[in-house]
Scaffold this active site. Structure first.
Site, short mmCIF file in Angstrom:
data_model
loop_
_atom_site.label_atom_id
_atom_site.label_comp_id
_atom_site.label_asym_id
_atom_site.label_seq_id
_atom_site.Cartn_x
_atom_site.Cartn_y
_atom_site.Cartn_z
N LYS A 1 0.91 -1.22 0.08
CA LYS A 1 -0.03 0.01 -0.08
C LYS A 1 0.77 1.41 0.03
CE LYS A 1 -3.99 2.08 1.65
NZ LYS A 1 -3.98 2.43 0.32
N CYS B 1 -2.96 9.61 -7.53
CA CYS B 1 -3.92 9.56 -6.59
C CYS B 1 -4.75 10.39 -6.61
CB CYS B 1 -3.70 8.99 -5.30
SG CYS B 1 -5.02 8.35 -4.35
C1 LIG Z 1 -9.55 0.37 -2.72
C2 LIG Z 1 -8.42 0.88 -3.67
C3 LIG Z 1 -7.29 1.42 -3.18
C4 LIG Z 1 -6.16 1.96 -3.76
N1 LIG Z 1 -5.05 2.66 -3.19
C5 LIG Z 1 -3.96 2.75 -4.12
C6 LIG Z 1 -2.83 3.32 -3.26
O1 LIG Z 1 -2.77 3.57 -2.43
N2 LIG Z 1 -1.78 3.62 -4.45
C7 LIG Z 1 -1.98 3.63 -5.80
O2 LIG Z 1 -1.21 3.99 -6.37
N3 LIG Z 1 -3.16 2.85 -6.12
C8 LIG Z 1 -4.29 2.74 -5.16
N4 LIG Z 1 -5.27 2.17 -6.07
C9 LIG Z 1 -5.37 2.14 -7.49
C10 LIG Z 1 -4.87 0.86 -8.05
O3 LIG Z 1 -3.72 0.31 -7.40
C11 LIG Z 1 -5.44 0.47 -9.29
O4 LIG Z 1 -4.35 1.29 -10.09
C12 LIG Z 1 -6.66 0.83 -9.84
O5 LIG Z 1 -7.62 0.27 -8.93
C13 LIG Z 1 -6.98 0.18 -11.28
O6 LIG Z 1 -6.87 -1.09 -11.02
P1 LIG Z 1 -7.99 -2.04 -11.03
O7 LIG Z 1 -9.14 -1.91 -11.87
O8 LIG Z 1 -7.31 -3.47 -11.29
O9 LIG Z 1 -8.28 -2.09 -9.49
C14 LIG Z 1 -6.35 1.70 -5.37
C15 LIG Z 1 -7.67 1.18 -5.60
C16 LIG Z 1 -8.51 0.71 -4.97
C17 LIG Z 1 -9.75 -0.03 -5.67
#
Ligand SMILES: Cc1cc2nc3c(=O)[nH]c(=O)nc-3n(C[C@H](O)[C@H](O)[C@H](O)COP(=O)(O)O)c2cc1C
Ligand SMILES: Cc1cc2nc3c(=O)[nH]c(=O)nc-3n(C[C@H](O)[C@H](O)[C@H](O)COP(=O)(O)OP(=O)(O)OC[C@H]3O[C@@H](n4cnc5c(N)ncnc54)[C@H](O)[C@@H]3O)c2cc1C
Ligand SMILES: Cc1cc2nc3c(=O)[nH]c(=O)nc-3n(C[C@H](O)[C@H](O)[C@H](O)COP(=O)(O)OP(=O)(O)OC[C@H]3O[C@@H](n4cnc5c(N)ncnc54)[C@H](O)[C@@H]3O)c2cc1C
Ligand SMILES: Cc1cc2nc3c(=O)[nH]c(=O)nc-3n(C[C@H](O)[C@H](O)[C@H](O)COP(=O)(O)O)c2cc1C
Ligand code: FES
Ligand code: FES
Lengths: 301, 270, 301, 270
Positions: free
Chosen positions: A42, A125
């Site tokens: 994270k 983010c």
């Molecule tokens: C609940 C949640 C928390 C996330 N926290 C972070 C984070 O702390 N740092 C980050 O770079 N991306 C964060 N993301 C983004 C994910 O790493 C990813 O880039 C994004 O969800 C797209 O991928 P996915 O569709 O497979 O979830 C978060 C996504 C979700 C859903």
């Protein structure tokens, strides 16, 4: 499907996305055991931060919306975690964020001493008042933060980009120029908002949040396609990847590794094993190997 | 299994409130929920916060949650009235495994009675049912069950004076053979129940509590060692508990910081 | 649900989105008869333009992706259409686009003479090499094109914005300053891309395309919310609106009128009638009227 | 009705090609399509273009399209071989209404035979079936149907020398009572069929062709007066045709420009 990535050997091209489960060493190990070649912690910030109030993650059926808001114990308060991770038997990305170039540098320098295999900077983010996103939408500010961080770390640097940039290829190229070793695309899309019409209030406590999961896949594919055209460094492609075919699609757009986050919701923690197997089967059926299909959508037609 | 679409965010109005005692109230909702004892829902009070609550009553077209007033959110919750609006998501989690055969025991501590209540209603009449609370007035659902309850209170105002673990040990040492123990209550209590069960080679199932955000196994807020409490749990069996270093020792704060359980419990969500 | 909008009376708050069906007078009339208070013509450009090759519109299940590419007969080649529209019995928005401030001005000035009830400038289309989008992502260029067009037209001006702007509120505010009478938000999201893994090719002939339909609703809600905070002129809210509850949601975010495009795919041409009825029913059940709920999500909590 | 999910984009490989004559070929695909005679699919040849084609053959697990070589796309299409890849979306459109009772007639002109073929296979043996083509070799599916066909060709090389409308009129004036006429072919031919039917108060159904993009009633490329050809059609009955000012008169080019039908037909997609 053993794969080389920035000098390390990974058992397969699957990556755990940052902010998903990666809160302690045990769970990262479990994700690795469930078929994930490379896991991401994270995102770590400079100060302790609680993140936003709940509701902070809501499922929308074809994806989810979140404004977790970058909770972090703070880079200086994680000695237990680092101790646990010291003896890990899996490759690790440490994700970091900051509110200024200097903060990114401080966090990354400290984290680098803990010897993760790679550092990823999250300049993308959307869920914080001041962190990250402002850097990732602009090629110049992205360049600044990347070159500052490169100076102080001893492991390869991955830069995580936002689809909100007007020209993500330009931003990626600025990062490459500044010394980035790989690009990770994409972070969440939007931001979006869901209003509950009965209470007349936005459902997320932070009101707005980033979209992820199946519904953002077309945006992720386009972004990886654009980044691949713009740079020569490898790409971790993610955003809505849920099946082996999705993984093949983002690889054809230009990704060398494939990240998964939200899909854990839909297919369980062993989604990595499932997707890797589906990919292998597809490749075998088509008599192709990974290397042959990276960026293939740029070559045909 | 619930399908994912069943778990979408919906708004409900409180149909009825039943005040259990000074600090506990049960809120009833008219809504058909596909549910298994031990599962929980995320409850949103607009403008306040969203927290996980176990389902404490369930029928074909109704369900209820029972809330103990602790902090800002739970005090707001027990102050709600008929017609007030809450959002719910779920049910989430695995729930208790009730397929096992043989002699069962249920050990409830305080508000830990809530998840166990719909379970008790599904168990045989000869189930051993132990329930402890601070004082007589904190005994939840005094007239609800057909199964006989063995009570205990901290002050002896009702039933045995002392702990639920006393009563459990007494049962076992008096020769009662147990095949499964279900328990919910303060984590320290559950830990001792687990230890007693281990000593006597009795399988047990405990329902854990951790800070939660998503409720469906993505955000990582609730991880407890290798386990994801909201998805792999909240109910864990003996095998998982034996390997769970964090059981009764550690938990994550909202920031993700890992702290001792005592520190976790003295932390107030801001 | 009769409603006043920039001095005209509409039978209800439903709007047909530009580029959807609006290719001739007959079909616009039919959409009006099917419960749509205000219909928009397909965007009109300075020159004849075929748009992109097919595939140009693909359904994705939870929305669609399109790169139709602004086909237009060209503003000077539409005399038949204008003749037909002269005797219309329904209120009309004429949508226009150009490749430069001067082109926007020329097209809008000519169109203004044909007396549509409103002119909408599309400064937000992602599906052309050079048209539109470049204006809508930037407050200054948006201001320039709006004030230029305002000088030459005699009907109220609506400006259609893109969610791709970094701060859509800022862009909306620049448009208001430049004299815009209303904002229309949003155009399609992304762009995105879909790659067919069997042929290894992007499916759309233009490769990338804009996303619309249910999956973009959270982005639309957030954009309308942001625009409402930034301006005092009315907003036409659209993006994924498919049901009466969706319409109520975007109105609570700040919209005065509600646009529908892709939902015709899912609910038929009478989706306007259906959504209007569902809205009315919801309002009656809650003892509320339209005016009370516009922007309501900004007031509570 | 097909559900929307059935209509998602999928890729198929040509299972078999049957060359009908110099300019026509039929491509077979192994795929179960939920289908009604008269419906069409959008056919994508990667790297080339995507165009609508009617389904000309349909069984439980197979279907086919028949293509007349005209421009770049259709020439590519008839040059395809077994194993070649195409994308399809659909089926779209309403299809023919076959519920009506009584004596039916089918009037096919050239490649207009394609959509009518699966219809003919669903009609009674006493259906009057008229089929015209340029010359004998352009008669599609010569041995396919159980129903007897009345042929005509432009050069008289097979059957009557002349137009399908001659044969239709002859049937009617010879005293044959018709309750429904189905027709597909060049729009001018269909227009004359419609006129004959109107004169004799016979309901008829024609299948129209317009430039299409989405295929599902959103983009407006195919509008024909008040009608959306891809969704309300492609099959239109007499009532709709009577009000359709654009029938046999006007069509939209790719740019959306409204032009005379003759100009539409001499336009080549670039
Ligand atoms: C609940 C949640 C928390 C996330 N926290 C972070 C984070 O702390 N740092 C980050 O770079 N991306 C964060 N993301 C983004 C994910 O790493 C990813 O880039 C994004 O969800 C797209 O991928 P996915 O569709 O497979 O979830 C978060 C996504 C979700 C859903
Ligand atoms: C799966 C699950 C099911 C739950 N089911 C129920 C239920 O049925 N009924 C019910 O009343 N509560 C239940 N909870 C707990 C509930 O979610 C809230 O944590 C509780 O109501 C306190 O919330 P608050 O905001 O009012 O208090 P806070 O403001 O968060 O804290 C108030 C006080 O409570 C203590 N506290 C806070 N969080 C916890 C915790 N997780 N464990 C122990 N003490 C804590 C703190 O020490 C603090 O002093 C459940 C939790 C989980 C994870
Ligand atoms: C609902 C529907 C169903 C169809 N079903 C079939 C079918 O089963 N079999 C089949 O062969 N075709 C069918 N078509 C027509 C097909 O979609 C193509 O338009 C045709 O194959 C020509 O495409 P092209 O790109 O090769 O030719 P183009 O390059 O587009 O044109 C080549 C020549 O054909 C003429 N032409 C182009 N478009 C049309 C038109 N729409 N009508 C008449 N002439 C035209 C032009 O005058 C030009 O000279 C159908 C069309 C629709 C709308
Ligand atoms: C096929 C298609 C064509 C479109 N063409 C235009 C256009 O010409 N001009 C314009 O301003 N918007 C155009 N749009 C965008 C829509 O007007 C609308 O802003 C967008 O689709 C979001 O609304 P929806 O989700 O209700 O479809 C088009 C959208 C689609 C799907
Ligand atoms: S609450 Fe998010 S993973 Fe458990
Ligand atoms: S082809 Fe798009 S509406 Fe008919």
């Amino acid at each position: 499907m053993t794969i080389q990535f920035l000098g390390k050997t990974l058992k397969n091209p699957m990556v755990l996305a940052s902010g998903i489960l990666g809160n302690n060493c045990d769970i990262l190990e479990r994700v690795h055991e469930n078929g994930c070649g490379l896991v991401t912690m994270k995102s770590i910030g400079p100060e302790p931060r609680d993140g936003h109030k709940n509701p902070s993650v809501i499922d929308l059926g074809h994806g989810m919306i979140n404004a977790v808001g970058l909770p972090s114990p703070g880079v200086l308060n994680m000695e237990n975690e680092w101790d646990d991770l010291k003896n890990r038997n899996f490759p690790l990305i440490a994700s970091v964020y900051g509110g200024s170039v200097r903060e990114y540098q401080i966090v990354a320098e400290f984290v680098s001493l803990k010897k993760p295999d790679f550092i990823e900077i999250n300049i993308s983010c959307p869920n914080s008042e001041k962190h990250g996103m402002i850097f990732g939408v602009n090629p110049q500010s992205s360049h600044d933060v990347v070159s500052a961080v490169k100076k102080v770390i001893k492991v390869p640097l991955i830069v995580k980009l936002t689809p909100q940039a007007l020209d993500i290829g330009e931003v990626a190229s600025a990062c490459e120029d500044a010394g980035a070793n790989a690009i990770c695309a994409i972070n969440t899309v939007g931001p979006g908002m869901v209003i509950d019409i009965e209470s007349k209030m936005p459902v997320l406590a932070f009101k707005r949040g980033g979209l992820s999961g199946p519904m953002i896949k077309p945006v992720a594919i386009r972004c990886v396609f654009d980044v691949y055209k713009a740079v020569n460094i490898p790409i971790i492609g993610l955003g809505g990847i849920t099946t082996g075919k999705d993984a093949i699609e983002i690889i054809m757009a230009g990704a060398s590794l494939v990240g998964i986050g939200s899909a854990i919701r839909y297919r369980g923690i062993d989604v990595f094993k499932k997707v890797a197997l589906e990919m292998e089967t597809w490749l075998k059926d088509h008599d192709l190997c990974m290397e042959e299909i990276i960026g293939a959508a740029h070559r045909e037609g | 299994m619930n399908t994912i679409l069943d778990q979408k965010h919906i708004m409900l109005r409180v149909e009825k409130k039943h005040v259990e005692n000074q600090t506990h109230a049960t809120l009833f909702f008219h809504h058909a929920l596909c549910f298994k004892p031990g599962q929980f829902i995320m409850v949103w009070i607009p403008g306040i916060d969203e927290k996980p609550y176990t389902i404490s009553f369930h029928s074909k077209e109704k369900f209820a949650i029972t809330i103990e007033a602790k902090g800002i959110f739970s005090k707001k919750a027990i102050a709600m009235e008929k017609g007030d609006l809450v959002g719910i998501r779920g049910p989430f989690g695995n729930g208790f495994d009730i397929k096992s055969q043989g002699q069962k025991a249920v050990v409830a501590g305080g508000c830990g009675m809530a998840p166990l209540a719909p379970l008790v209603e599904n168990l045989d009449k000869d189930t051993i049912f132990i329930h402890g609370a601070r004082t007589r007035e904190y005994i939840l659902y005094p007239d609800r069950f057909k199964i006989e309850r063995l009570f205990c209170t901290d002050d002896g105002s009702f039933g045995h004076k002392g702990l639920v673990t006393d009563l459990l040990e007494k049962q076992i040492t008096s020769g009662k053979h147990l095949d499964m123990v279900y328990t919910c209550g303060p984590e320290i209590m559950m830990y001792h129940v687990f230890k007693i069960c281990e000593a006597h080679h009795i399988p047990c199932q405990v329902s854990l509590e951790r800070y939660m955000r998503c409720g469906f196994g993505v955000c990582g807020a609730c991880v407890c060692g290798r386990q994801v409490v909201c998805r792999d749990g909240p109910v864990f069996g003996s095998a998982a508990l034996r390997e769970m270093k964090d059981f009764n020792t550690k938990a994550l704060l909202k920031s993700g910081k890992e702290v001792a359980l005592s520190q976790y419990f003295s932390w107030r969500c801001k």
